[in-house]
Design an enzyme around this catalytic site. Sequence first.
Site, PDB file in Angstrom:
ATOM      1  N   LYS A 123      12.500 -14.736 -11.203  1.00  0.00           N
ATOM      2  CA  LYS A 123      12.304 -13.611 -12.137  1.00  0.00           C
ATOM      3  C   LYS A 123      11.270 -13.977 -13.186  1.00  0.00           C
ATOM      4  O   LYS A 123      10.362 -13.204 -13.489  1.00  0.00           O
ATOM      5  CB  LYS A 123      13.611 -13.226 -12.857  1.00  0.00           C
ATOM      6  CG  LYS A 123      14.631 -12.475 -12.066  1.00  0.00           C
ATOM      7  CD  LYS A 123      14.297 -11.044 -11.777  1.00  0.00           C
ATOM      8  CE  LYS A 123      13.535 -10.806 -10.528  1.00  0.00           C
ATOM      9  NZ  LYS A 123      14.023 -11.002  -9.235  1.00  0.00           N
ATOM     10  N   HIS A 137      15.865 -36.190  -8.237  1.00  0.00           N
ATOM     11  CA  HIS A 137      15.047 -36.673  -7.114  1.00  0.00           C
ATOM     12  C   HIS A 137      13.590 -36.253  -7.255  1.00  0.00           C
ATOM     13  O   HIS A 137      12.929 -35.952  -6.262  1.00  0.00           O
ATOM     14  CB  HIS A 137      15.641 -36.177  -5.795  1.00  0.00           C
ATOM     15  CG  HIS A 137      17.032 -36.661  -5.591  1.00  0.00           C
ATOM     16  ND1 HIS A 137      17.331 -37.939  -5.161  1.00  0.00           N
ATOM     17  CD2 HIS A 137      18.233 -36.075  -5.839  1.00  0.00           C
ATOM     18  CE1 HIS A 137      18.640 -38.096  -5.111  1.00  0.00           C
ATOM     19  NE2 HIS A 137      19.211 -36.973  -5.526  1.00  0.00           N
ATOM     20  N   ARG A 173       4.908   0.151  -5.965  1.00  0.00           N
ATOM     21  CA  ARG A 173       4.898  -0.635  -4.729  1.00  0.00           C
ATOM     22  C   ARG A 173       3.933  -1.813  -4.815  1.00  0.00           C
ATOM     23  O   ARG A 173       4.027  -2.745  -4.020  1.00  0.00           O
ATOM     24  CB  ARG A 173       4.493   0.259  -3.544  1.00  0.00           C
ATOM     25  CG  ARG A 173       5.498   1.339  -3.247  1.00  0.00           C
ATOM     26  CD  ARG A 173       4.920   2.365  -2.296  1.00  0.00           C
ATOM     27  NE  ARG A 173       4.690   1.841  -0.972  1.00  0.00           N
ATOM     28  CZ  ARG A 173       5.582   1.887   0.018  1.00  0.00           C
ATOM     29  NH1 ARG A 173       6.751   2.429  -0.184  1.00  0.00           N
ATOM     30  NH2 ARG A 173       5.289   1.403   1.205  1.00  0.00           N
ATOM     31  N   LYS A 230       6.172  -4.371  -4.198  1.00  0.00           N
ATOM     32  CA  LYS A 230       7.619  -4.123  -4.172  1.00  0.00           C
ATOM     33  C   LYS A 230       8.195  -4.335  -2.779  1.00  0.00           C
ATOM     34  O   LYS A 230       9.269  -4.885  -2.622  1.00  0.00           O
ATOM     35  CB  LYS A 230       7.884  -2.682  -4.646  1.00  0.00           C
ATOM     36  CG  LYS A 230       9.352  -2.298  -4.665  1.00  0.00           C
ATOM     37  CD  LYS A 230      10.102  -3.034  -5.745  1.00  0.00           C
ATOM     38  CE  LYS A 230      11.588  -2.742  -5.732  1.00  0.00           C
ATOM     39  NZ  LYS A 230      12.331  -3.843  -6.381  1.00  0.00           N
ATOM     40  N   GLU A 263      16.996 -17.694  -8.476  1.00  0.00           N
ATOM     41  CA  GLU A 263      16.664 -16.310  -8.809  1.00  0.00           C
ATOM     42  C   GLU A 263      16.148 -16.222 -10.250  1.00  0.00           C
ATOM     43  O   GLU A 263      15.205 -15.483 -10.535  1.00  0.00           O
ATOM     44  CB  GLU A 263      17.899 -15.418  -8.587  1.00  0.00           C
ATOM     45  CG  GLU A 263      17.756 -13.964  -8.973  1.00  0.00           C
ATOM     46  CD  GLU A 263      16.641 -13.210  -8.253  1.00  0.00           C
ATOM     47  OE1 GLU A 263      16.055 -13.735  -7.301  1.00  0.00           O
ATOM     48  OE2 GLU A 263      16.323 -12.084  -8.678  1.00  0.00           O
ATOM     49  N   TRP A 293      -3.239  -2.572  -1.336  1.00  0.00           N
ATOM     50  CA  TRP A 293      -2.913  -3.952  -1.674  1.00  0.00           C
ATOM     51  C   TRP A 293      -3.671  -4.785  -0.658  1.00  0.00           C
ATOM     52  O   TRP A 293      -3.362  -4.760   0.532  1.00  0.00           O
ATOM     53  CB  TRP A 293      -1.403  -4.163  -1.571  1.00  0.00           C
ATOM     54  CG  TRP A 293      -0.907  -5.454  -2.121  1.00  0.00           C
ATOM     55  CD1 TRP A 293      -0.512  -5.699  -3.411  1.00  0.00           C
ATOM     56  CD2 TRP A 293      -0.703  -6.678  -1.403  1.00  0.00           C
ATOM     57  NE1 TRP A 293      -0.083  -7.000  -3.534  1.00  0.00           N
ATOM     58  CE2 TRP A 293      -0.195  -7.624  -2.318  1.00  0.00           C
ATOM     59  CE3 TRP A 293      -0.905  -7.078  -0.081  1.00  0.00           C
ATOM     60  CZ2 TRP A 293       0.115  -8.931  -1.969  1.00  0.00           C
ATOM     61  CZ3 TRP A 293      -0.602  -8.383   0.276  1.00  0.00           C
ATOM     62  CH2 TRP A 293      -0.089  -9.293  -0.666  1.00  0.00           C
ATOM     63  N   CYS A 306       0.820  -1.209   0.000  1.00  0.00           N
ATOM     64  CA  CYS A 306       0.000   0.000   0.000  1.00  0.00           C
ATOM     65  C   CYS A 306       0.857   1.264   0.000  1.00  0.00           C
ATOM     66  O   CYS A 306       1.970   1.259   0.510  1.00  0.00           O
ATOM     67  CB  CYS A 306      -0.862   0.051   1.247  1.00  0.00           C
ATOM     68  SG  CYS A 306      -1.841  -1.402   1.531  1.00  0.00           S
ATOM     69  N   ASN A 363      -1.699   2.010   6.016  1.00  0.00           N
ATOM     70  CA  ASN A 363      -0.884   0.870   5.559  1.00  0.00           C
ATOM     71  C   ASN A 363      -0.619  -0.003   6.775  1.00  0.00           C
ATOM     72  O   ASN A 363      -0.402   0.521   7.866  1.00  0.00           O
ATOM     73  CB  ASN A 363       0.479   1.319   5.031  1.00  0.00           C
ATOM     74  CG  ASN A 363       0.363   2.105   3.752  1.00  0.00           C
ATOM     75  OD1 ASN A 363      -0.705   2.221   3.175  1.00  0.00           O
ATOM     76  ND2 ASN A 363       1.485   2.656   3.317  1.00  0.00           N
ATOM     77  N   GLY A 364      -0.569  -1.318   6.559  1.00  0.00           N
ATOM     78  CA  GLY A 364      -0.278  -2.224   7.677  1.00  0.00           C
ATOM     79  C   GLY A 364      -1.508  -3.034   8.027  1.00  0.00           C
ATOM     80  O   GLY A 364      -2.496  -3.044   7.283  1.00  0.00           O
ATOM     81  N   GLU A 396       7.667 -14.247 -11.694  1.00  0.00           N
ATOM     82  CA  GLU A 396       7.140 -12.977 -11.184  1.00  0.00           C
ATOM     83  C   GLU A 396       6.469 -12.145 -12.270  1.00  0.00           C
ATOM     84  O   GLU A 396       5.422 -11.556 -12.052  1.00  0.00           O
ATOM     85  CB  GLU A 396       8.282 -12.117 -10.613  1.00  0.00           C
ATOM     86  CG  GLU A 396       8.671 -12.419  -9.205  1.00  0.00           C
ATOM     87  CD  GLU A 396       9.807 -11.530  -8.725  1.00  0.00           C
ATOM     88  OE1 GLU A 396       9.732 -11.057  -7.597  1.00  0.00           O
ATOM     89  OE2 GLU A 396      10.779 -11.293  -9.481  1.00  0.00           O
TER      90      GLU A 396
HETATM   91  C1  G6P Z   1       9.048  -8.527  -2.465  1.00  0.00           C
HETATM   92  C2  G6P Z   1       9.612  -7.997  -3.770  1.00  0.00           C
HETATM   93  C3  G6P Z   1      10.889  -8.741  -4.112  1.00  0.00           C
HETATM   94  C4  G6P Z   1      11.882  -8.639  -2.973  1.00  0.00           C
HETATM   95  C5  G6P Z   1      11.281  -9.128  -1.657  1.00  0.00           C
HETATM   96  C6  G6P Z   1      12.177  -8.768  -0.486  1.00  0.00           C
HETATM   97  O1  G6P Z   1       8.614  -9.824  -2.647  1.00  0.00           O
HETATM   98  O2  G6P Z   1       8.668  -8.135  -4.808  1.00  0.00           O
HETATM   99  O3  G6P Z   1      11.462  -8.180  -5.283  1.00  0.00           O
HETATM  100  O4  G6P Z   1      13.011  -9.393  -3.269  1.00  0.00           O
HETATM  101  O5  G6P Z   1      10.022  -8.484  -1.420  1.00  0.00           O
HETATM  102  O6  G6P Z   1      12.259  -7.375  -0.411  1.00  0.00           O
HETATM  103  P1  G6P Z   1      13.412  -6.555   0.264  1.00  0.00           P
HETATM  104  O7  G6P Z   1      13.011  -5.121   0.106  1.00  0.00           O
HETATM  105  O8  G6P Z   1      13.453  -6.992   1.691  1.00  0.00           O
HETATM  106  O9  G6P Z   1      14.672  -6.884  -0.452  1.00  0.00           O
END
Ligand code: G6P
Length: 612
Positions: free
Chosen positions: A489, A508, A27, A607, A485, A74, A2, A100-101, A492
């Site tokens: 990616k 396995h 965000r 984000k 990773e 969100w 949010c 937010n929260g 996502e």
């Molecule tokens: C969210 C974001 C990711 C990020 C993760 C951890 O899931 O979409 O891109 O890696 O949070 O975020 P941070 O700000 O702690 O690296």
Amino acid sequence: MCGIVAYIGTKPAKPILLEGLKRLEYRGYDSAGVAVLDGDLSVARAVGRVSVLEDKLQQAGGFGGTLGIAHTRWATHGSVTEQNAHPHRDDRSGIALVHNGTIENYASLRKYLEGKGHTFHSETDTEVLAMLIGELFDPERGIDLEKAVQAALKEISGAYAIAVICEQEPDTLVVARKGSPLIVGVGNGEYIVGSDAAAIIAHTAQAITLDDYNVVKVTRDGFRTSNLDNVSLDAKIQQLEIDLEEIELGTYSHYMQKEIFEQPASIRNTLRGRLDLSEGRVVLGGVSNFAKELIKSRRIILAAQGTALHAGMIGEYMIEELAKIPAECEFASEFRYRNPIIEEGTVVVAVSQSGETIDTLYALQEAKDRGALTLGVVNVVGSTIARETDAGVYLRVGPEIGVASTKAFTGQVAVLAMLSLFLARRRFMSPDASTRLLKELNLIPEKIEQILTQDATIKAITQKYINRENWLFLGRGVNYPTAMEGALKLKEISYIHAEGMPAAEMKHGPIALITDGMPVVVIANRGAQYEKVLSNIEEVRSRGGHVIAIANEGDDRIGSIAEDVIYVPETAEPLSPMLTVIPLQMMAYHAAVLRGHDVDKPRNLAKSVTVE
Ligand code: G6P
């Protein structure tokens, strides 16, 4: 997650609020809303993008005041509907609030307020807070908006950043925080509040960062910071360390693309002034006061989530390999709740781009409570994790706007490499060995530049597999987290199902998934386990899988056994993830664009995740 924007000043609030919301879109959110006070409160809310809200406001007309609050939501409590979108209002005192929260005791508070005759119109925890403030607001008994907010916040448990306005106090904006970030930008006769600097930097670079339990009453003439007991506090105005240019798209199509291509420059920034090549030493001002404790540490735990977790996993390999200190990387969320054993000499490193991820923050607080020395590997200067750790190293990669993290990942790996060498050289590594590695580290940016020139080739390879719905990513050793990773990616932003794993683990179970033409991305750079990786490639091929290998330049064996090869320059093995990850980021980007997805606003993602 949010986003909050609020404005009080002399200009029309509406365009400033909408512009701020657009800057916070990255965000992640699913609905948006705005409330402006111009005598009466006008509120508009909409499901979907800020542009939908903007259209609605245009049709509605009005919204002419110079005080207002706005929000991107969100969803956590209650589905994605207009009723659940913020701002929420109380039913008696003309109060509107954005939040937010999450408020953990909202159910019992709602019952209490219903008992007092309040009627709710949403399923949210936020409406409960709006009603509670309205219930406590009693100007005749001296309980003004500021005091009502303080009193209400004493009754709630959970996390919050809030901005509140009230029809009966047309010159007052009250904001507060606990757990969720909020800053108050101080302009010339105006104040702009935002969840982060992106919302306010176009107006001012001077800001107050709120601490937990701070309440700030802002009027057109000034502001007052207090705690929940109404005791005045000093608030320092600080200079924000971002430029408007850094958060503009420029000539790129998407922020993710911009950030992928920024990596040579961003890593140069991360390394700048920190490598002493002649002595083989790393200079890290942020941790030097704790050098003694760090060198003697017996165990290093890295805690993180998402992409930062993958960087932390690479850190685990690097710390053990280079500094020879036992290390392990964990999901912060799991660490926090599994009654972790922190013995003397344990150091906990929180890795986080935003510095606000709640799971990582709580893990850090738990580690601190149990006596660990805590370090932060954080990008956002002054963020909560950066402030709460004992020491730390900033990434210095600049603001990351793309939801799919790229330059923060390579920045995190670069910092963890430096931290490993900082320790290694002070423990036992020879100056020569350290200098060799530091020189390799220094060459990473130009090697990334070389990989970026292959954009068209990488796009063409991605195009070949664009209709496949299942991908595997395999790697060994320090490149096993890189494979994770790569898979993250891809899923996502392109919504293709992808799994990343150690190459050996494929046998396995996951090997059962390999059918004719299934894309399997294998990180096959020359390293200690190179021959074993080649065997894994053969295993994939003999089941009909199509291998896309990430290999080193000059490797002429790989071309005959993989369908496609993307070549990256060679480097010291512990540093190789900073190169092998680049083609994976580029493939994910192209896959999402080729599939027609909005790369910077991926479905359901946020984000920075500020709820557990
Ligand atoms: C969210 C974001 C990711 C990020 C993760 C951890 O899931 O979409 O891109 O890696 O949070 O975020 P941070 O700000 O702690 O690296």
